[in-house]
Design an enzyme around this catalytic site. Structure first.
Site, PDB file in Angstrom:
ATOM      1  N   ASP A 120      17.409  11.820  -0.416  1.00 57.56           N
ATOM      2  CA  ASP A 120      18.040  11.093   0.372  1.00 57.56           C
ATOM      3  C   ASP A 120      17.328  10.740   1.664  1.00 57.56           C
ATOM      4  O   ASP A 120      17.185  10.000   2.653  1.00 57.56           O
ATOM      5  CB  ASP A 120      19.391  11.503   1.290  1.00 57.56           C
ATOM      6  CG  ASP A 120      19.262  12.652   1.921  1.00 57.56           C
ATOM      7  OD1 ASP A 120      18.223  13.174   1.968  1.00 57.56           O
ATOM      8  OD2 ASP A 120      20.290  13.438   2.534  1.00 57.56           O
ATOM      9  N   ASP A 122      15.277  12.064   3.986  1.00 55.02           N
ATOM     10  CA  ASP A 122      15.593  12.367   5.623  1.00 55.02           C
ATOM     11  C   ASP A 122      14.790  13.662   6.122  1.00 55.02           C
ATOM     12  O   ASP A 122      15.001  14.289   7.000  1.00 55.02           O
ATOM     13  CB  ASP A 122      17.077  12.620   5.901  1.00 55.02           C
ATOM     14  CG  ASP A 122      17.630  13.919   4.924  1.00 55.02           C
ATOM     15  OD1 ASP A 122      16.784  14.486   4.310  1.00 55.02           O
ATOM     16  OD2 ASP A 122      18.778  14.398   5.137  1.00 55.02           O
ATOM     17  N   ASP A 172      -2.505  23.020   3.368  1.00 55.97           N
ATOM     18  CA  ASP A 172      -2.378  21.966   2.051  1.00 55.97           C
ATOM     19  C   ASP A 172      -1.090  22.073   1.605  1.00 55.97           C
ATOM     20  O   ASP A 172      -0.585  20.885   1.217  1.00 55.97           O
ATOM     21  CB  ASP A 172      -3.145  22.810   1.022  1.00 55.97           C
ATOM     22  CG  ASP A 172      -3.603  21.861  -0.216  1.00 55.97           C
ATOM     23  OD1 ASP A 172      -3.756  20.479   0.161  1.00 55.97           O
ATOM     24  OD2 ASP A 172      -3.880  22.119  -1.334  1.00 55.97           O
ATOM     25  N   PHE A 417     -15.779  -4.837  -1.096  1.00 51.23           N
ATOM     26  CA  PHE A 417     -14.394  -5.012  -0.315  1.00 51.23           C
ATOM     27  C   PHE A 417     -14.474  -5.976   0.693  1.00 51.23           C
ATOM     28  O   PHE A 417     -13.355  -6.113   1.399  1.00 51.23           O
ATOM     29  CB  PHE A 417     -13.831  -3.637  -0.101  1.00 51.23           C
ATOM     30  CG  PHE A 417     -13.378  -3.116  -1.212  1.00 51.23           C
ATOM     31  CD1 PHE A 417     -13.210  -3.694  -2.558  1.00 51.23           C
ATOM     32  CD2 PHE A 417     -13.149  -1.556  -1.212  1.00 51.23           C
ATOM     33  CE1 PHE A 417     -12.780  -2.778  -3.535  1.00 51.23           C
ATOM     34  CE2 PHE A 417     -12.761  -0.971  -2.165  1.00 51.23           C
ATOM     35  CZ  PHE A 417     -12.466  -1.515  -3.636  1.00 51.23           C
ATOM     36  N   LEU A 420     -11.663  -8.191  -0.588  1.00 47.48           N
ATOM     37  CA  LEU A 420     -10.392  -7.387  -0.596  1.00 47.48           C
ATOM     38  C   LEU A 420      -9.783  -7.366   0.621  1.00 47.48           C
ATOM     39  O   LEU A 420     -10.357  -7.070   1.859  1.00 47.48           O
ATOM     40  CB  LEU A 420     -10.538  -6.135  -0.916  1.00 47.48           C
ATOM     41  CG  LEU A 420      -9.227  -5.032  -0.835  1.00 47.48           C
ATOM     42  CD1 LEU A 420      -8.277  -5.886  -1.939  1.00 47.48           C
ATOM     43  CD2 LEU A 420      -9.567  -3.901  -1.422  1.00 47.48           C
ATOM     44  N   HIS A 481     -17.127 -13.582  -1.388  1.00 46.26           N
ATOM     45  CA  HIS A 481     -16.127 -12.826  -0.755  1.00 46.26           C
ATOM     46  C   HIS A 481     -15.073 -13.640  -0.068  1.00 46.26           C
ATOM     47  O   HIS A 481     -15.374 -14.686   0.566  1.00 46.26           O
ATOM     48  CB  HIS A 481     -16.694 -11.715   0.197  1.00 46.26           C
ATOM     49  CG  HIS A 481     -17.505 -10.812  -0.398  1.00 46.26           C
ATOM     50  ND1 HIS A 481     -18.230  -9.471   0.302  1.00 46.26           N
ATOM     51  CD2 HIS A 481     -17.742 -10.466  -1.711  1.00 46.26           C
ATOM     52  CE1 HIS A 481     -18.916  -9.055  -0.515  1.00 46.26           C
ATOM     53  NE2 HIS A 481     -18.769  -9.415  -1.771  1.00 46.26           N
ATOM     54  N   ASP A 483     -13.603 -12.950   2.766  1.00 44.70           N
ATOM     55  CA  ASP A 483     -13.860 -13.062   3.903  1.00 44.70           C
ATOM     56  C   ASP A 483     -14.704 -14.138   4.720  1.00 44.70           C
ATOM     57  O   ASP A 483     -14.738 -13.952   5.609  1.00 44.70           O
ATOM     58  CB  ASP A 483     -13.916 -11.667   4.474  1.00 44.70           C
ATOM     59  CG  ASP A 483     -15.369 -10.997   4.210  1.00 44.70           C
ATOM     60  OD1 ASP A 483     -16.111 -11.585   3.407  1.00 44.70           O
ATOM     61  OD2 ASP A 483     -15.826 -10.159   4.622  1.00 44.70           O
ATOM     62  N   CYS A 660     -18.461  -8.418   7.707  1.00 50.33           N
ATOM     63  CA  CYS A 660     -19.082  -7.723   6.814  1.00 50.33           C
ATOM     64  C   CYS A 660     -19.821  -6.485   7.234  1.00 50.33           C
ATOM     65  O   CYS A 660     -19.960  -5.504   6.586  1.00 50.33           O
ATOM     66  CB  CYS A 660     -20.185  -8.601   6.018  1.00 50.33           C
ATOM     67  SG  CYS A 660     -19.665 -10.210   5.555  1.00 50.33           S
TER      68      CYS A 660
END
Length: 678
Positions: A120, A122, A172, A417, A420, A481, A483, A660
């Site tokens: 659930d 929680d 961990d 990227f 991206l 790209h 961007d 960039c």
């Protein structure tokens, strides 16, 4: 009632049976009856509940009942036994004259068995949740969540923890999902019965299961005290890799064994993120014959997706590379970052090996679950001189790492990227995307070949589901790209953001207005060492430049329409920034591609309401850059502060800009991905 199990009764023999509370035993009375049987009766301990199907007219099963064809005796028990074979059940068969023909006797041992997870969501491992073997999206949904253990707890171990098959530190455990095996019953099971935990071969490629070294009472909370209370030196690997099945302890009484499930694989084209773990009770038959499963409990986990963070989320830290020619730029950027109270990481030349394009090397995101979450860097296939930076400098405790390596071809510029991005949250045709939509650039969808983002990265992005990607056309650009022609900035109204698009039309409109106002002699690149000044009149008189920008505007408008459609935007949600482009011959493709004519202002760094924008060195009117004035008028009304930074030599001349040359890690969404309606 839960699982119904068919049970064979044997006249003249006593059969020892283990019954799992919550299930139902079904005995075919006619099949078990001796020849010539006409009647039967049933006697059982008070701990056993019996019924007949179809029902008998007799009020008591202790009285002889007419034996009918395919008549079933249904047996249940409501609680675990205190000792082996403590409950009894006998079926007596009678002939025509109600003479006794024989008895079938069952000795019953009831046990409670459940394999439990946080179904659930929680943060608690509840007992026997009915939805533990299923998944439902949404705020009223259910289903346990698993993190990919892609960080590392060791400072010297520069590989994600998922690459080692042991647990060496208690910290961990928080990266893993708890699972509890709960049993209640007698001190031991009847001879030969055993419990086994098992997974499929395909799931063994995606998860590992470890067991805590001791059993005990669980606090049922996923917290530091819970983890530390049950951590011991030995946490053996139970399942994973080549180990598909393992006998697990049954210690009797009211006991719990704590397990930790580790995700070792992100969602991908061939993995939808769902894995199942099974617990089976095996019944012995006889020597030399395999045991048979009489009860199986199953839990399902769904691996958490990798989620990108858009410009509208609060920055945490800014990364930028120090190179020999950007000291002044770094000083200006440091002021802006400090103003927002963020952390600035200036990566040394030793760390970056002189590579300045840190945006292209990696993308920040995160993974999340009800009990834990942490940032995860996605390493691009670009692999320039910054190739080792994400792994060597970022991977650490609670900082994960993931990458995808191309198999079908050598990487190209579209694999970097800067290509991206991700939108802020949007609603499109009634469908809500609370985490926005990933945006990538690809080749134009025609038969002609072009550059594309490598397929393994695209497959990874599409598989995450929660940020359903949008593909734009970016191969028309020299670098390629997204961007270079788009960005998002926060806004106080409408959808909470604006989409910024580079616009040659807006630039020509601005320049024509300057010319009409008598400023045709004003020049771009005044006082720039590495550029030849050019007047507004000269720019407007360059027909080849106009044709080139007509083409660029067509490409941007094609993307504009895609973004409006896929992000549910209207014209009022988009701001056009005045930017010109030029076409240059690409040595690789032998085709003309577009580069920004002057520093590309859309390629900015967004830090809350502070914008670090490439200084365009546009024509001056009364000593003030007309391009800067126009951008301020477009953005400062949204409550944004525009700071223009000179990146002409350091980035622009090298085919990039401020965005960039930087990267920003941001806070995760407050919204939880598992609450999303799909």
């Amino acid at each position: 009632m839960g699982l119904r199990r068919t049970l064979r009764a044997d006249v003249g023999n006593v059969i020892s049976v283990v019954y799992v509370v919550g299930t139902e035993l079904s005995v075919n009375l006619n099949r078990s009856a001796p020849p010539s049987s006409k009647f039967f009766s049933v006697k059982c301990s008070s701990t056993v509940q019996c019924s007949i199907q179809p029902p008998s007219q007799e009020t008591s099963l202790l009285l002889p009942q007419t034996l009918q064809r395919n008549q079933l005796l249904l047996v249940t028990m409501s609680q675990a036994s205190q000792s082996e074979n403590e409950s009894k059940l006998s079926v007596r068969y009678y002939g025509e004259k109600k003479e006794v023909l024989g008895n079938a006797i069952l000795h019953l041992t009831a046990v409670e068995i459940s394999l439990d997870v946080d179904a659930d969501r929680d943060g608690k491992v509840e007992r026997n949740n009915p939805n533990k073997n299923s998944w439902k999206w949404g705020k009223d949904g259910y289903g346990a969540i698993l993190l990919v253990n892609c960080d590392t707890e060791q400072s010297y171990w520069k590989k994600p923890d998922l690459e080692k098959d042991s647990i060496t530190k208690v910290s961990d455990l928080k990266d893993m999902s708890p699972m509890v095996l709960r049993t209640r019953g007698p001190a031991k099971l009847p001879e030969g019965y055993k419990l086994t935990m098992h997974i499929s071969k395909s799931d063994a490629e995606s998860i590992r299961v470890f067991r805590s070294g001791t059993s005990g009472k669980s606090t049922n909370t996923i917290s530091g005290s819970f983890l530390y209370s049950f951590f011991v030196q030995s946490h053996p690997l139970v399942l994973g890799g080549n180990v598909l099945s393992e006998e697990v302890p049954y210690v009797g009484g009211d006991s719990e064994w704590n397990y930790y499930v580790e995700g070792i694989r992100f969602l991908d084209r061939d993995f939808d993120g769902s894995v199942r773990i099974h617990l089976s009770l095996l019944e012995p038959v006889t020597r030399g014959i395999p045991d048979t499963p009489i009860f199986t409990d199953t839990v399902l986990f769904r691996v958490a997706p990798w989620i990108m963070t858009p410009n509208t989320l609060k920055p945490v830290e800014v990364f930028v590379c120090r190179v020999p020619d950007n000291n002044k730029l770094l000083q200006q950027l440091e002021v802006i970052v400090a103003r927002g109270g963020y952390k600035l990481n200036i990566c040394s030349q030793f760390e970056t090996r002189g590579d300045r394009w840190i945006q292209d090397e990696m993308e920040f995101g995160y993974i999340d679950s009800p009990h834990h979450g942490f940032p995860v860097v996605l390493d691009s296939p670009r692999d320039g001189k910054l190739a080792d930076f994400p792994l060597e400098e970022l991977l650490g405790p609670d900082f994960g790492y993931v990458t995808r390596t191309p198999t079908e071809k050598k990487s190209n510029s579209l694999d970097s990227f800067g290509n991206l991005e991700v939108s802020p949250p949007v609603t499109v045709n009634g469908k809500n995307y609370p985490f926005g939509r990933i945006i990538i650039g690809v080749a134009f969808p025609t038969a002609e070949t072009g550059r594309n983002m490598t397929q393994v990265v695209q497959d990874f992005l599409w598989a995450q589901k929660v940020q359903d990607p949008v593909a734009l056309f970016s191969d028309w650009l020299y670098v390629g790209h997204v961007d270079e022609f788009m960005s998002f900035v926060p806004a106080p109204d409408r959808k909470g953001f604006r989409l910024l698009l580079a616009s040659p039309d807006a630039a020509y409109k601005l320049f024509k207005g300057l010319q009409n106002d008598g400023h045709g002699g004003a020049r771009i690149f005044e006082d720039v060492k590495d550029a030849e000044p050019e007047s507004v009149d000269e720019i407007l008189g360059d027909e080849d430049l106009q044709l080139a920008n007509n083409y660029v505007q067509n490409c941007i408008d094609w993307n504009r329409d895609v973004l409006k459609r896929e992000l549910g935007l209207e014209n009022a949600d988009i701001i056009d920034l005045p930017i010109l482009f030029k076409l240059v011959m690409s040595k690789k493709s032998r085709k003309k591609k577009a580069l920004a004519y002057y520093p590309d202002m859309v390629n900015m760094i967004v830090l809350g309401k502070d914008l670090a924008i490439p200084k365009p060195f546009g024509p001056k009117v009364n000593g003030v850059c007309a391009l800067e004035t126009e951008v301020r008028s477009l953005l400062e009304g949204l409550g944004l502060t525009c700071t223009f930074i000179d990146d002409f030599t350091t980035y622009h001349k090298k085919f990039g800009e401020l965005h960039c040359g930087s990267n920003v890690r941001r806070e995760p969404f407050k919204e939880k991905w598992w609450n999303m309606e799909m």
